[in-house]
Design a protein around this motif. Sequence first.
Motif: not given
Length: 228
Positions: A114, A116, A128, A130, A137, A151, A154, A160, A162
Amino acid sequence: MVTILQLETATQVCSAALSVNGETIALKELAAQNIHAGSLTLFISEVMEKAGLAYADLDAIAVSKGPGSYTGLRIGVSTAKGLCYALDKPLIGVDTLKMMAQGFLQATADYTGLVCPMIDARRMEVFTGLYDTQLAEVLAVEAKIIDETSYQEQLSKQLITFIGDGAMKCSETILSANAAFSALNFNSAANMSSLAYAAFTAGHFEDVAYFEPYYLKDFVITQAKKKV
């Protein structure tokens, strides 16, 4: 052939780009404080000259619509609307966070986690959202205060990454083996190209008269601590 002028001013980056059929053909950008008002129109002229195009050759104007800096967004949107009025061209609004995610995904073709995007909103707050690798989304856009619980649900399931100017300040707060952080700049008008082209072909245009940036938070004037 669809030629779009693209403007990004939602953060400290001032960026102008030209695309043809969703591919970037010219770009001018600089990251510095308080340069948008004096630099944006110059950057536009440079990319037009670099591409050898006249303003009449444009099919639309696209602008990063936020969230982001109040002043930066006002400058970008005002410039885009002025061009649309003067040239009688349609206006395309591009979500800033989705544009950032698109830039990251274009740069990391084999990525499966993912994304972010984070725009710094001072202290431990960020603008922000995701997204998955299809730019759907996973979590809606919000102004979020980051803490140790952010987070974690998730991150317990997947990687993820960032990104953005708000990401690195969160790297000591969001702790997980599945958390990655990138300091690279993805706030670029070049990252609008495919999104703007898709909007154009779908006929998704803004009302030039009533379009406003997506500020996400009300603009608050704070009093200076030092007297002048």
